[in-house]
Scaffold this motif. Structure first.
Motif, PDB file in Angstrom:
ATOM      1  N   ALA A 181      80.979  76.112  65.118  1.00  0.00           N
ATOM      2  CA  ALA A 181      82.162  75.721  65.890  1.00  0.00           C
ATOM      3  C   ALA A 181      83.141  76.869  66.081  1.00  0.00           C
ATOM      4  O   ALA A 181      84.042  76.779  66.932  1.00  0.00           O
ATOM      5  N   LYS A 182      82.983  77.978  65.345  1.00  0.00           N
ATOM      6  CA  LYS A 182      83.921  79.091  65.454  1.00  0.00           C
ATOM      7  C   LYS A 182      83.743  79.811  66.787  1.00  0.00           C
ATOM      8  O   LYS A 182      82.640  79.958  67.296  1.00  0.00           O
ATOM      9  N   GLU A 183      84.902  80.268  67.362  1.00  0.00           N
ATOM     10  CA  GLU A 183      84.878  80.936  68.664  1.00  0.00           C
ATOM     11  C   GLU A 183      84.121  82.266  68.602  1.00  0.00           C
ATOM     12  O   GLU A 183      83.425  82.644  69.554  1.00  0.00           O
ATOM     13  N   ASP A 184      84.247  83.017  67.488  1.00  0.00           N
ATOM     14  CA  ASP A 184      83.550  84.307  67.355  1.00  0.00           C
ATOM     15  C   ASP A 184      82.036  84.115  67.407  1.00  0.00           C
ATOM     16  O   ASP A 184      81.312  84.910  68.022  1.00  0.00           O
ATOM     17  N   PHE A 185      81.548  83.055  66.751  1.00  0.00           N
ATOM     18  CA  PHE A 185      80.105  82.807  66.769  1.00  0.00           C
ATOM     19  C   PHE A 185      79.636  82.441  68.175  1.00  0.00           C
ATOM     20  O   PHE A 185      78.562  82.875  68.610  1.00  0.00           O
ATOM     21  N   LYS A 186      80.455  81.644  68.884  1.00  0.00           N
ATOM     22  CA  LYS A 186      80.075  81.265  70.246  1.00  0.00           C
ATOM     23  C   LYS A 186      79.967  82.503  71.141  1.00  0.00           C
ATOM     24  O   LYS A 186      79.037  82.632  71.943  1.00  0.00           O
ATOM     25  N   ASN A 187      80.925  83.437  71.012  1.00  0.00           N
ATOM     26  CA  ASN A 187      80.887  84.664  71.820  1.00  0.00           C
ATOM     27  C   ASN A 187      79.658  85.519  71.465  1.00  0.00           C
ATOM     28  O   ASN A 187      78.990  86.069  72.351  1.00  0.00           O
ATOM     29  N   ALA A 188      79.386  85.632  70.168  1.00  0.00           N
ATOM     30  CA  ALA A 188      78.229  86.427  69.740  1.00  0.00           C
ATOM     31  C   ALA A 188      76.929  85.826  70.257  1.00  0.00           C
ATOM     32  O   ALA A 188      76.014  86.550  70.702  1.00  0.00           O
ATOM     33  N   TYR A 189      76.841  84.489  70.218  1.00  0.00           N
ATOM     34  CA  TYR A 189      75.622  83.832  70.695  1.00  0.00           C
ATOM     35  C   TYR A 189      75.460  84.005  72.207  1.00  0.00           C
ATOM     36  O   TYR A 189      74.344  84.178  72.715  1.00  0.00           O
ATOM     37  N   THR A 190      76.572  83.989  72.923  1.00  0.00           N
ATOM     38  CA  THR A 190      76.515  84.199  74.373  1.00  0.00           C
ATOM     39  C   THR A 190      75.990  85.600  74.700  1.00  0.00           C
ATOM     40  O   THR A 190      75.160  85.787  75.590  1.00  0.00           O
ATOM     41  N   ILE A 191      76.508  86.613  73.959  1.00  0.00           N
ATOM     42  CA  ILE A 191      76.045  87.994  74.178  1.00  0.00           C
ATOM     43  C   ILE A 191      74.564  88.120  73.825  1.00  0.00           C
ATOM     44  O   ILE A 191      73.782  88.739  74.554  1.00  0.00           O
ATOM     45  N   TYR A 192      74.182  87.514  72.712  1.00  0.00           N
ATOM     46  CA  TYR A 192      72.776  87.567  72.300  1.00  0.00           C
ATOM     47  C   TYR A 192      71.865  86.959  73.365  1.00  0.00           C
ATOM     48  O   TYR A 192      70.801  87.501  73.689  1.00  0.00           O
ATOM     49  N   PRO A 247      74.556  78.920  77.195  1.00  0.00           N
ATOM     50  CA  PRO A 247      74.687  79.101  75.742  1.00  0.00           C
ATOM     51  C   PRO A 247      75.625  78.087  75.113  1.00  0.00           C
ATOM     52  O   PRO A 247      75.357  77.573  74.021  1.00  0.00           O
ATOM     53  N   VAL A 248      76.777  77.767  75.790  1.00  0.00           N
ATOM     54  CA  VAL A 248      77.743  76.813  75.216  1.00  0.00           C
ATOM     55  C   VAL A 248      77.123  75.426  75.124  1.00  0.00           C
ATOM     56  O   VAL A 248      77.274  74.717  74.127  1.00  0.00           O
ATOM     57  N   GLY A 249      76.396  75.014  76.160  1.00  0.00           N
ATOM     58  CA  GLY A 249      75.737  73.713  76.127  1.00  0.00           C
ATOM     59  C   GLY A 249      74.705  73.632  75.019  1.00  0.00           C
ATOM     60  O   GLY A 249      74.549  72.583  74.375  1.00  0.00           O
ATOM     61  N   GLU A 250      73.972  74.758  74.787  1.00  0.00           N
ATOM     62  CA  GLU A 250      72.986  74.768  73.707  1.00  0.00           C
ATOM     63  C   GLU A 250      73.655  74.583  72.350  1.00  0.00           C
ATOM     64  O   GLU A 250      73.148  73.860  71.477  1.00  0.00           O
ATOM     65  N   LEU A 251      74.825  75.235  72.151  1.00  0.00           N
ATOM     66  CA  LEU A 251      75.546  75.098  70.883  1.00  0.00           C
ATOM     67  C   LEU A 251      76.051  73.663  70.694  1.00  0.00           C
ATOM     68  O   LEU A 251      75.987  73.120  69.580  1.00  0.00           O
ATOM     69  N   LEU A 280      78.852  73.114  56.346  1.00  0.00           N
ATOM     70  CA  LEU A 280      79.167  74.545  56.406  1.00  0.00           C
ATOM     71  C   LEU A 280      78.563  75.182  57.659  1.00  0.00           C
ATOM     72  O   LEU A 280      79.220  75.979  58.344  1.00  0.00           O
ATOM     73  N   ILE A 281      77.335  74.789  57.977  1.00  0.00           N
ATOM     74  CA  ILE A 281      76.686  75.332  59.181  1.00  0.00           C
ATOM     75  C   ILE A 281      77.436  74.890  60.431  1.00  0.00           C
ATOM     76  O   ILE A 281      77.635  75.670  61.372  1.00  0.00           O
ATOM     77  N   GLN A 323      75.600  68.359  67.857  1.00  0.00           N
ATOM     78  CA  GLN A 323      75.306  66.936  67.864  1.00  0.00           C
ATOM     79  C   GLN A 323      74.083  66.622  66.998  1.00  0.00           C
ATOM     80  O   GLN A 323      74.052  65.628  66.271  1.00  0.00           O
ATOM     81  N   THR A 324      73.086  67.484  67.072  1.00  0.00           N
ATOM     82  CA  THR A 324      71.881  67.277  66.266  1.00  0.00           C
ATOM     83  C   THR A 324      72.200  67.381  64.787  1.00  0.00           C
ATOM     84  O   THR A 324      71.724  66.576  63.961  1.00  0.00           O
ATOM     85  N   LEU A 325      73.041  68.366  64.415  1.00  0.00           N
ATOM     86  CA  LEU A 325      73.404  68.528  63.001  1.00  0.00           C
ATOM     87  C   LEU A 325      74.212  67.332  62.491  1.00  0.00           C
ATOM     88  O   LEU A 325      74.064  66.922  61.329  1.00  0.00           O
ATOM     89  N   LYS A 326      75.105  66.767  63.338  1.00  0.00           N
ATOM     90  CA  LYS A 326      75.865  65.586  62.921  1.00  0.00           C
ATOM     91  C   LYS A 326      74.924  64.419  62.632  1.00  0.00           C
ATOM     92  O   LYS A 326      75.107  63.684  61.657  1.00  0.00           O
ATOM     93  N   TRP A 327      73.933  64.256  63.473  1.00  0.00           N
ATOM     94  CA  TRP A 327      72.965  63.170  63.251  1.00  0.00           C
ATOM     95  C   TRP A 327      72.176  63.398  61.970  1.00  0.00           C
ATOM     96  O   TRP A 327      71.926  62.476  61.193  1.00  0.00           O
TER      97      TRP A 327
END
Length: 650
Positions: free
Chosen positions: A142-153, A107-111, A136-137, A116-120
Motif C-alpha cells: 500500500a506504500k506509495e514508494d513501492f507503487k512507484n518502484a513497481y511501476t518503473i519495474y 501496474p496500479v490495477g495489478e497492485l 505486513l505484506i 484484494q487477494t491478500l485480504k481474502w
C-alpha cells in the motif's frame, strides 16, 4: 608378401593422390580470407539483391565517400524506424501509443488486485502469526514508494522484452559505429563530441567486435534454406592479407568439396567451414563442374567481400575437444616438393633431421598438421607433414626395394659359385636387414635441469677431431665444476694407483656380472684386461653436484640414452681437410692425406648413423672458438629448458 602389400598400398595412395588431389584455395603467399557470418535474409531470392548491395557499397567506398548522411545509411534508417529499438522512438504516432497502452498491463490495477487477494487470504487464515505476516505484506504494497518502484519495474520489463529479441538485430555493429563516427566528423556539439569519444573508446570497439562475432554465428545458424532440394548455408568471407583462409578443396565428381581445414587459418578459427562442405557458388558464380585449379584462380582474382553458398557436410561431426599439442623431434629430412603423395604441396612443411615439430592435429593419421619450433610467428598456417605410421610404411618399402635390389646383385655376383656358397652369402645378407629400427619421430618434452643435478655431457667425435682435447681443457680450468667418471678394470692396481680414485679394481667375475646386468655404458678388453665406464660412476659425479664429462664411441649412445642419466650429447665435427691438417700440425702431428680423409669420412658416418642422438654440433675450426662455444652450450643448460625424450620424464 611385404613387398606386394606395400606395392598395393603405394598404388592405392597414388590413385588417391590423382583422384582426390587437394588444392589450397588461399595460401600465406596469396590473398587471404577471413570467414564471417553473413548478414542477409535467409530467403534465397534475396541473395542477388544482397550481392548487388555489396557491389554498390564497394563502388561507393572506392570513390572515397566518407561523409555519410544519416538518411543515406540504409541500416541506420531502418534501425531508427524500428519500433523495437526503444520506447522513445520518434516514429511512434499517437495511434501506436494508444494501442501500446491498451495492450500494456496497468501496474496500479495489478497492485489493487493483489491487495484484494491478500485480504481474502487473511480472512481464510486461522493462525495469528500468519495473519500478521499477511498484514505486513499488505502495508508494504500500500506504500506509495513501492507503487512507484513497481511501476518503473513494469516499464523496464516491457522495454527489455522489446529490445532483447531471440535473434540478433545486426551482425555489423562495428560498421554502424564507423558510420556514426563519419557522420559526427564535422559535429561540434557537446553531445556529438561525447558520442564520438564513446564510440572511439577501445573497450567499446572490442565489445562491438565480440558482439559481431557472436551475432554472426547465430545468424549463420539460422541462415539455412533449400537450394535445388539441398539444405544450404551462406557464409561471408573478407579477404585480408594477414589471416589466410586455411582450407583446401578437392574434386569429387562434378562437385568441389572442402577437403581439409588447416589449423591457424580463418576457417578453423571461425568454425563456419567444415571438411566435406560442398561449394555451390562464390559471389553468384557457379562452382559445380569446375576443376580445383579453376577455383584457385577464381579466388585469386576476387577481392573484398566474398559470399560462399555451401551444402553442409553430411558427416557427423565429433564432439569438439581441445587437442593436445604433441612435440616431436624429426629423425629424417623432408621436402614436400619431392613427395608425390603429399595431398597439397602448397601446405607441405619442409624440415630437417633434428628439427622440433609441434604437432597440433592428428585427425588425419597419414598427414599431421604441425609447426616448426621457432617458426610459429612466421608460419601463419600449420603445415602438412607425414604421419608416423605412414612414414614408417614408406621407409619400410624403400628398404625392401633396396634390399631386394642388393640381393639380386649378390645373386649375380655369386652366380658362378656353387649352390652352397650362394645360399650362405644370400642368407647372411638377409639377416643383416632390420626393418624394426625405422626412425621417424620421437616425442619430446621441455626439461630444465635442477641446480643440484647436472646433466652429463657426452662429447662425440672421430679420432683427431679434438673432442678429447676439449674435455681435458675443461677439467684443467674448472676441476671443481667438471669431473670424469672413475672407470672399472679387472687388472691389478699399480703402485701409485688408488682404488676408487684412479680405477675401481674388481674381479673379472664381478665385472662380467655387472656387464650382463647392463651396468656399463661402455666396455672393452685391452691386453686381456676388461675396462668399462659404469652408470653408477656417472651417477656418483651427478650426485656430487658436478658435471660429468664423457668421451664415448657412438655405439655407446644407445646404452647411455636408455639409462636415466639424461645425457646432453655434443658432436665435435672436424673442419675441412686442409684446415684439419693445419690444426694437427700445430700439435706436432703430420698425418697422411688418406688419414685426414678417413677422419672426415668417419665423421660423416657418425652423423648419418647417429646424428639423431646429437643435441648440438660444434665444428672445430679453431680450438679457442670451439672451447668457448662448448662452454656456452653447457652454461645454457642452467638457464634454458632443453628438449628431451618424453620417456625420460615418465
Amino acid at each position: 608378401m611385404i613387398t606386394s602389400h606395400m606395392n598395393g598400398y603405394v598404388q592405392e595412395a597414388s590413385m588417391q593422390a590423382k583422384s582426390h588431389r587437394e588444392r589450397a584455395v588461399d595460401c600465406p603467399g596469396d590473398e587471404s580470407c577471413l570467414v564471417k557470418a553473413p548478414h542477409c535474409s535467409a530467403q534465397m531470392e534475396r541473395i542477388q539483391h544482397y550481392q548487388e548491395e555489396l557491389r554498390k557499397r564497394r563502388e561507393e567506398e572506392s570513390r572515397g565517400k566518407h561523409d555519410i548522411d544519416p538518411n543515406a545509411s540504409l541500416r541506420l534508417k531502418k534501425l531508427s524506424q524500428n519500433p523495437k529499438v526503444g520506447i522513445d522512438n520518434p516514429t511512434f504516432d499517437g495511434k501506436e501509443k494508444a494501442n501500446k497502452d491498451a495492450c500494456s498491463p496497468d501496474p496500479v490495477g495489478e497492485l489493487d488486485e493483489m491487495l484484494q487477494t491478500l485480504k481474502w487470504v487473511q480472512h481464510c487464515l486461522t493462525d495469528a502469526q500468519s495473519q500478521q505476516d499477511v498484514e505486513l505484506i499488505m502495508q508494504i504494497l500500500a506504500k506509495e514508494d513501492f507503487k512507484n518502484a513497481y511501476t518503473i519495474y513494469n516499464a523496464v520489463s516491457q522495454q527489455m522484452s522489446r529490445v532483447n529479441p531471440t535473434s540478433p538485430l545486426t551482425a555489423q555493429a562495428q560498421d554502424l559505429c564507423l558510420e556514426v563516427q563519419n557522420i559526427l566528423q564535422s559535429s561540434q556539439q557537446k553531445e556529438g563530441l561525447e558520442l564520438r569519444a564513446l564510440l572511439t573508446n577501445p573497450h567499446l570497439q572490442a565489445l562491438m567486435q565480440v558482439h559481431d562475432s557472436v551475432a554472426g554465428q547465430e545468424v549463420e545458424e539460422e541462415n539455412v534454406t533449400q537450394y535445388l532440394g539441398e539444405t544450404v548455408k551462406l557464409v561471408r568471407l573478407e579477404k585480408t592479407r594477414d589471416t589466410p583462409l586455411g582450407a583446401t578443396v578437392r574434386n569429387d565428381m562434378d562437385s568441389v568439396v572442402v577437403s581439409r581445414v588447416v589449423k591457424g587459418g580463418a576457417a578453423e578459427r571461425s568454425g563456419l567451414l567444415s571438411e566435406g562442405d560442398e561449394i555451390l557458388e562464390i559471389n553468384g558464380i557457379s562452382i559445380r563442374g569446375k576443376h580445383i585449379n579453376e577455383v584457385h584462380d577464381l579466388l585469386q582474382q576476387m577481392q573484398g567481400t566474398l559470399t560462399f553458398l555451401l551444402i553442409p557436410s553430411s558427416q557427423i561431426k565429433p564432439a569438439a575437444h581441445r587437442q593436445t599439442v604433441m612435440h616431436v623431434r624429426a629423425y629424417f629430412d623432408y621436402d614436400p616438393s619431392d613427395d608425390p603423395f603429399v595431398p597439397c604441396r602448397e601446405l607441405g612443411l619442409s624440415f630437417q633431421k633434428g628439427d622440433i615439430l609441434h604437432v597440433i592435429s592428428q585427425d588425419d593419421s597419414n598427414w599431421w598438421q604441425a609447426y616448426r619450433d621457432g617458426d610459429e610467428d612466421n608460419q601463419p598456417l600449420a603445415g602438412l607433414v607425414p604421419g608416423k605410421s605412414f612414414q614408417q610404411q614408406r621407409e619400410t618399402l624403400k628398404k625392401t626395394i633396396t634390399d631386394k635390389s642388393r640381393e639380386q646383385q649378390v645373386k649375380v655376383w655369386y652366380g658362378k659359385k656353387n649352390k652352397k656358397q650362394r645360399k650362405k652369402s644370400i642368407s647372411t645378407f638377409s639377416k643383416s636387414s632390420d626393418y624394426d629400427d625405422i626412425l621417424t619421430y620421437e616425442e619430446m618434452s621441455l626439461y630444465h635441469q635442477p641446480a643440484t643435478r647436472k646433466r652429463p655431457v657426452a662429447l662425440i667425435g672421430p679420432t683427431n677431431s679434438g673432442h678429447d682435447e676439449l674435455r681435458r681443457r675443461l677439467l684443467s680450468i674448472e676441476p671443481e665444476k667438471f669431473a670424469v667418471a672413475v672407470p672399472h678394470t679387472t687388472r691389478g692396481p699399480r703402485i701409485h694407483e688408488r682404488n676408487g680414485r684412479d680405477y675401481h679394481f674388481v674381479s673379472r667375475a664381478a665385472f662380467e656380472t655387472d656387464l650382463a646386468a647392463g651396468k656399463f655404458i661402455e666396455s672393452g678388453e685391452y691386453e686381456k684386461n676388461l675396462y668399462g665406464s659404469s652408470t653408477d660412476s656417472v651417477r656418483h659425479i651427478i650426485n656430487s653436484g658436478r658435471i660429468c664429462l664423457l668421451c664415448l664411441h657412438t655405439r655407446s649412445l644407445r646404452v647411455l640414452r636408455s639409462s636415466n642419466l639424461k645425457p646432453y650429447v655434443i658432436f665435435i665435427a672436424p673442419p675441412s681437410q686442409e684446415r684439419l691438417r693445419t690444426l694437427l700440425a700445430t700439435e706436432g702431428k703430420t698425418p697422411k692425406p688418406e688419414e685426414l680423409k678417413e677422419v672426415i669420412e668417419k665423421a660423416r658416418e657418425m652423423e648419418h648413423g647417429f646424428g639423431h642422438f646429437f643435441d648440438a654440433t660444434i665444428v672445430n675450426l679453431d680450438p679457442d672458438q670451439a672451447f668457448h662455444e662448448l662452454r656456452r652450450l653447457i652454461d645454457k643448460l642452467d638457464t634454458e629448458p632443453q628438449w628431451v625424450p618424453t620417456s625420460w620424464l615418465c
